[in-house]
Design an enzyme around this catalytic site. Sequence first.
Site, mmCIF file in Angstrom:
data_model
loop_
_atom_site.group_PDB
_atom_site.id
_atom_site.type_symbol
_atom_site.label_atom_id
_atom_site.label_comp_id
_atom_site.label_asym_id
_atom_site.label_seq_id
_atom_site.Cartn_x
_atom_site.Cartn_y
_atom_site.Cartn_z
ATOM 1 C CG ASP A 10 -1.887 1.116 1.292
ATOM 2 O OD1 ASP A 10 -2.944 0.933 1.912
ATOM 3 O OD2 ASP A 10 -1.606 2.178 0.674
ATOM 4 C CB ILE A 11 1.064 4.197 -2.269
ATOM 5 C CG1 ILE A 11 2.119 5.253 -2.620
ATOM 6 C CG2 ILE A 11 -0.307 4.829 -2.076
ATOM 7 C CD1 ILE A 11 3.441 4.697 -3.072
ATOM 8 C CE1 TYR A 99 -3.938 13.782 -13.855
ATOM 9 C CE2 TYR A 99 -3.284 12.283 -12.104
ATOM 10 C CZ TYR A 99 -3.173 12.726 -13.410
ATOM 11 O OH TYR A 99 -2.287 12.126 -14.275
ATOM 12 C CE LYS A 103 0.301 12.675 -10.821
ATOM 13 N NZ LYS A 103 1.337 11.659 -10.476
HETATM 14 C C1 VAH Z 1 -6.008 11.615 -17.205
HETATM 15 N N1 VAH Z 1 -4.670 10.121 -18.569
HETATM 16 O O1 VAH Z 1 -6.702 11.782 -18.194
HETATM 17 C C2 VAH Z 1 -4.630 10.980 -17.391
HETATM 18 C C3 VAH Z 1 -3.581 12.002 -17.671
HETATM 19 C C4 VAH Z 1 -3.229 13.599 -19.403
HETATM 20 C C5 VAH Z 1 -4.079 13.266 -18.306
HETATM 21 O O2 VAH Z 1 -2.805 12.293 -16.584
HETATM 22 O O3 VAH Z 1 -6.360 11.928 -16.074
#
Ligand code: VAH
Length: 277
Positions: A10-11, A99, A103
């Site tokens: 598990d991360i 997301y 990042k």
């Molecule tokens: C997404 N495939 O669509 C991934 C990517 C370019 C986006 O990180 O969330």
Amino acid sequence: MENGPYIFCDILDFKGLQKIVVNHRVDWLIHFSALLSAIGEQNVPLAVRVNIEGVHNVIELAKQYNLRIFVPSTIGAFGPDSPRNPTPNITIQRPKTIYGVSKVHAELMGEYYHHKFGLDFRCLRFPGVISSDPPGGGTTDYAVAIFHDALRHGKYQCYLKPDTRLPMMYIEDCLRSLLEFMTAPKEKLKRRVYNVTAMSFTPEELVDKLSKYVPELRVTYYPDSRQEIADSWPQVFDDSEARADWNWKPKYDLDALVDFMVKDVQENYINGNGKKK
Ligand code: VAH
């Protein structure tokens, strides 16, 4: 399986990760654990834990054991305030998904550990990566799902508008860019975070190419919440710094991507009765 090619961990289990690093004398760490853009919006608390706490774990381990570490970033690390065509390496980053936020955090944490502690942190911002494996909850994954649906059913319902342009890359180029970047002498690296890409296309451009293999293909367009995500992302990615600093060059264009994807999906999922051999 302790002695097989794969060990599950598990991360979020720092001690478990540490045990693997020590017992297997790990020297490079390639970190891909994350909830992607669309699925992250459906479970923000889990995305915060996996994408942020998880990356803290691997960056701290890399520092403690002097590992070379790769952490992927994405076109999703940019937002509606960023220039979209093209999007350069250095520009404003105000992403609108958890997301993308996670990042940008990973990029900044890795750069900090590099400058503060000398960590050999390396990060590539990938476009949509297209492989025959089933979609994983990304916004760009329409470009994966369409091959499975077209070859199995002759039709596909697309959740993006036909003219939604996004940067993309075939999996073979993705893996080669990672290897070439990780083995590049550090003297060549003017920065620790680089854009890489291979092409940009729209759903209708992809359908036009795929129809040569599936002449009776019928595609309908019903945009959903993922349209808003795609509209906040780069349309064309500028990877000129990667090309200049460590000689990045893609090999697969849209024609090659479609040709290889049709063969991969046909062989591994259609003829293979639905699962990869
Ligand atoms: C997404 N495939 O669509 C991934 C990517 C370019 C986006 O990180 O969330």
